[in-house]
Enzyme design. Structure first.
Site, mmCIF file in Angstrom:
data_model
loop_
_atom_site.group_PDB
_atom_site.id
_atom_site.type_symbol
_atom_site.label_atom_id
_atom_site.label_comp_id
_atom_site.label_asym_id
_atom_site.label_seq_id
_atom_site.Cartn_x
_atom_site.Cartn_y
_atom_site.Cartn_z
ATOM 1 N N ASN A 142 -21.558 -19.200 97.705
ATOM 2 C CA ASN A 142 -21.746 -19.888 98.931
ATOM 3 C C ASN A 142 -20.232 -20.741 99.519
ATOM 4 O O ASN A 142 -20.510 -21.572 100.382
ATOM 5 C CB ASN A 142 -22.810 -20.883 99.068
ATOM 6 C CG ASN A 142 -24.095 -20.268 99.087
ATOM 7 O OD1 ASN A 142 -24.093 -19.202 99.399
ATOM 8 N ND2 ASN A 142 -25.183 -20.853 98.339
ATOM 9 N N GLU A 199 -20.798 -18.469 113.323
ATOM 10 C CA GLU A 199 -19.262 -18.221 113.177
ATOM 11 C C GLU A 199 -19.018 -17.177 112.138
ATOM 12 O O GLU A 199 -19.485 -17.275 111.214
ATOM 13 C CB GLU A 199 -18.635 -19.414 113.102
ATOM 14 C CG GLU A 199 -17.129 -19.379 112.704
ATOM 15 C CD GLU A 199 -16.294 -20.742 112.129
ATOM 16 O OE1 GLU A 199 -15.286 -20.668 112.143
ATOM 17 O OE2 GLU A 199 -17.178 -21.712 111.944
ATOM 18 N N TYR A 200 -18.130 -16.268 112.732
ATOM 19 C CA TYR A 200 -17.637 -15.288 111.677
ATOM 20 C C TYR A 200 -16.459 -15.744 110.877
ATOM 21 O O TYR A 200 -15.656 -16.189 111.400
ATOM 22 C CB TYR A 200 -17.406 -13.607 112.509
ATOM 23 C CG TYR A 200 -16.983 -12.691 111.737
ATOM 24 C CD1 TYR A 200 -17.345 -12.175 110.439
ATOM 25 C CD2 TYR A 200 -15.447 -12.340 111.647
ATOM 26 C CE1 TYR A 200 -16.768 -11.096 109.608
ATOM 27 C CE2 TYR A 200 -14.802 -11.504 111.035
ATOM 28 C CZ TYR A 200 -15.526 -10.921 110.010
ATOM 29 O OH TYR A 200 -14.767 -9.835 109.248
ATOM 30 N N LEU A 255 -22.092 -8.296 104.902
ATOM 31 C CA LEU A 255 -21.079 -9.255 104.520
ATOM 32 C C LEU A 255 -21.721 -9.756 103.270
ATOM 33 O O LEU A 255 -20.840 -10.430 102.336
ATOM 34 C CB LEU A 255 -20.995 -10.423 105.535
ATOM 35 C CG LEU A 255 -20.211 -9.961 106.948
ATOM 36 C CD1 LEU A 255 -20.323 -11.067 107.842
ATOM 37 C CD2 LEU A 255 -19.075 -9.261 106.747
ATOM 38 N N ASP A 297 -27.244 -26.095 97.019
ATOM 39 C CA ASP A 297 -26.829 -24.728 96.407
ATOM 40 C C ASP A 297 -25.346 -24.420 96.533
ATOM 41 O O ASP A 297 -24.922 -23.377 96.976
ATOM 42 C CB ASP A 297 -27.516 -23.716 97.327
ATOM 43 C CG ASP A 297 -27.741 -22.197 96.330
ATOM 44 O OD1 ASP A 297 -27.536 -22.357 95.136
ATOM 45 O OD2 ASP A 297 -28.005 -21.130 96.645
ATOM 46 N N PRO A 346 -19.750 -20.833 93.865
ATOM 47 C CA PRO A 346 -18.716 -19.715 94.471
ATOM 48 C C PRO A 346 -19.280 -18.835 95.633
ATOM 49 O O PRO A 346 -18.511 -18.660 96.481
ATOM 50 C CB PRO A 346 -18.012 -19.292 93.338
ATOM 51 C CG PRO A 346 -18.325 -20.246 92.231
ATOM 52 C CD PRO A 346 -19.865 -20.860 92.481
#
Length: 591
Positions: free
Chosen positions: A135, A86-87, A16, A130, A133
């Protein structure tokens, strides 16, 4: 930490995302889909990584907001440190921006969601450090989620925070990069959010350079590039978020959320941010302060004193009182031990108030500044201008009248100024925190203010610590004692810090014994040994990476918290992971 959970039964498939140190994959376990974060092969043998993952999990288990992903487990997967989260289907904001900028309405909705998420993060004492975009994940239902808290800072200790220059420099605030010598707090995350919003509206970041040093200097000194013609309110928000000095930004994420409501699409910012923990066991004291404030608003001012031992929650109770004030000035005078500068607490209180006034919308700012000018005119502008540089600047030429003035004249003028400001604002609260350390000059000002209080819409609220400094001796018509909390209140306190969980009796007993019933001595990050607040003992993995701090005794041996239906019943204690077990030390999942 003596027990490491093996995360079994996970089938890892699609990658991912990948960072400098870790990679995130999608994983299946039965019919459930998760995200699993693991170190890159070059870093897999680092003995501090397991502790870092457990730390991240324990911290985020205390954050309860839809914009922050749920942490489900921390341990080892196939012998490698891992974090199960969590996905979040969908892509990142960085992916979305490759297709062009957002509309102003979309940018406002995104900012509102992230502001609420950051408010929840900052409430537990964390700074993300941090925000960028890459993250920020965008789920199909439109929810933005802030991910990757691996660099999150718990508190701000300038003596031990030696690796301040962390994060992604395109989005890093001047103080976080080390270019500005200021503490790194939640306002640093707001600066990074400002860079993100600028990029959302323009398609590019405000500052770019091939050389890192030049990039950091641009963040510190360069003017903010012009935004496209659009809504002035949104432009003003981005400009304020990108202020070089953190004092010129929004004081917190809740204030940003309030400002967003005036923008196109501002209805998405309607839900309030949660910025403070619920207070427990102080209901009678809260009601007493609320009643005293109601009477002060009607012109029957007075003095309230909150006393208690160190950590008893005096300051927190005073902040609850301040939260009652919605349309009047609140001046906060924080007293310091052995303060050498005369009137320092009152000087700082006036400075901070004027700083907040300068950030108000146009009409409200003009009205508040006029009240200050009128109050100073009555008190003597040349005298009160000596109290504050900002006040002198606001008063202009009136502040520069010549003439010698004795200190007693200044004390009387400051007392008159405070009284008149309360009258012209129709109400005011003056909080002197740790008043036992008030300097003599500030005590003289309060002594001159006292005779007029019964006829003023002004509440003077003092907090005093038992056995410290010199009590003010100010006669009070409301005296409150922050006594230690009873068992039920401690239980409610712990439950409020671990939302959605059932708190076992042994954890409550542990916290009560550790704090002696003083709520301000405990936080969720001090119950297990997986955070800097309770860093690993010498010889444990990661012990050398954290500064030495006060450490708690070992917590109860049973699972710290168990949500309904999740009893700690692993198939083999300490060796396997089950959906019915919560293996993050010191933490628990949310429902």
């Amino acid at each position: 930490m003596t027990e490491t959970t093996e995360l079994t039964g996970l089938v890892v498939d699609q990658e991912l995302g990948r960072g400098a140190f870790t990679t995130v994959h999608r994983a299946q376990r039965g019919n459930a889909t998760y995200a699993i974060k693991r170190p890159n092969p070059d870093n897999a043998s680092d003995p501090g990584l397991l502790f870092a993952f457990q730390r991240e999990a324990a911290l985020l288990a205390c954050v309860d907001d839809p914009s922050v992903p749920r942490i489900l487990a921390a341990g080892r997967h196939e012998g490698v440190p891992a974090l199960v989260l969590e996905y979040i289907p969908g892509g990142s904001l960085a992916d979305r921006l490759t297709h062009g900028p957002l509309t102003p309405d979309q940018a406002v909705e995104l900012a509102a969601q992230l502001a609420r998420g950051l408010a929840a993060v900052h409430r537990v004492g964390l700074v993300h450090r941090d925000v960028k975009p890459g993250n920020i994940m965008l789920s199909p239902d439109g929810t933005a989620k802030l991910i990757d808290f691996g660099l999150a800072l718990l508190g701000a200790d300038p003596e031990t925070d030696k690796d301040r220059a962390v994060g992604t420099f395109l989005y890093t605030s001047p103080e976080q990069s080390g270019m500005l010598k200021r503490p790194v707090d939640g306002r640093s995350d707001l600066y990074s959010l400002g860079v993100v919003l600028f990029e959302c509206l323009t398609g590019h970041v405000p500052f770019e350079a091939d050389d890192v040093g030049q990039l950091l200097r641009l963040h510190l000194t360069a003017p903010i590039p012009a935004l496209p013609d659009g809504d002035p309110a949104l432009t003003a928000i981005v400009t304020r978020l990108l202020a070089k000095d953190p004092d010129d930004r929004y004081p917190d994420a809740a204030a940003l959320l309030t400002a967003l409501r005036a923008c196109p699409g501002g209805d998405t910012a309607g839900a309030a941010a949660v910025t403070r923990w619920p207070i427990s066991g102080r209901e009678a004291e809260q009601e007493g302060l609320a009643d005293r404030w109601r009477r002060a608003r009607t012109g029957r001012g007075g003095v309230a004193v909150i006393r208690g031992a160190a950590g008893a929650g005096r300051t927190r109770l005073a902040e609850e009182a301040a939260a009652l004030v919605t349309d009047a000035p609140v001046l906060r005078a924080a007293c310091q031990e052995d303060e050498a500068l005369p009137l320092a607490p009152l000087r700082n209180a006036v400075e901070d108030y004027l700083r907040s006034v300068a950030l108000l919308p146009g009409a409200a700012r003009a009205e508040a500044e006029q009240h200050v000018r009128d109050a100073a005119t009555v008190a003597g502008p040349a005298l009160v201008a000596r109290l504050s540089g900002r006040l002198a600047e606001l008063l202009g030429d009136a502040a520069h009248a010549t003439g010698e003035a004795r200190d007693d004249h200044l004390f009387a003028a400051v007392a008159t100024f405070l009284a008149e400001l309360a009258r012209r604002s129709h109400a005011m609260m003056l909080i002197c925190d740790d008043a036992h350390w008030l300097d003599q000059g500030s005590r003289e000002v309060l002594a001159r203010l006292l005779p007029d209080l019964p006829r003023l819409p002004l509440l003077l609220l003092l907090t005093e610590r038992d056995g410290a400094g010199t009590p003010t001796g100010v006669p009070a018509d409301l005296e409150l004692d922050c006594a230690p909390l009873d068992h039920a209140a401690v239980e409610a306190l712990v439950a409020s810090r671990l939302p959605g969980n059932v708190v076992p009796a042994d954890l409550t007993a542990h916290v009560a014994a550790r704090t002696d019933g003083s709520p301000s001595r405990w936080s969720p990050t001090c119950c297990g040994c997986s955070t800097p607040a309770c860093s690993p003992r010498s010889g444990e993995p990661g012990a050398s990476t954290w500064p030495a701090r006060t450490r708690c005794p070992p917590p109860p041996t049973s699972a710290p918290c168990s949500p309904p239906g999740w009893p700690p019943s692993p198939t083999a204690t300490g060796t396997s992971w089950s959906p019915r077990r919560w293996p993050v030390p010191g933490s628990a999942p949310r429902r």
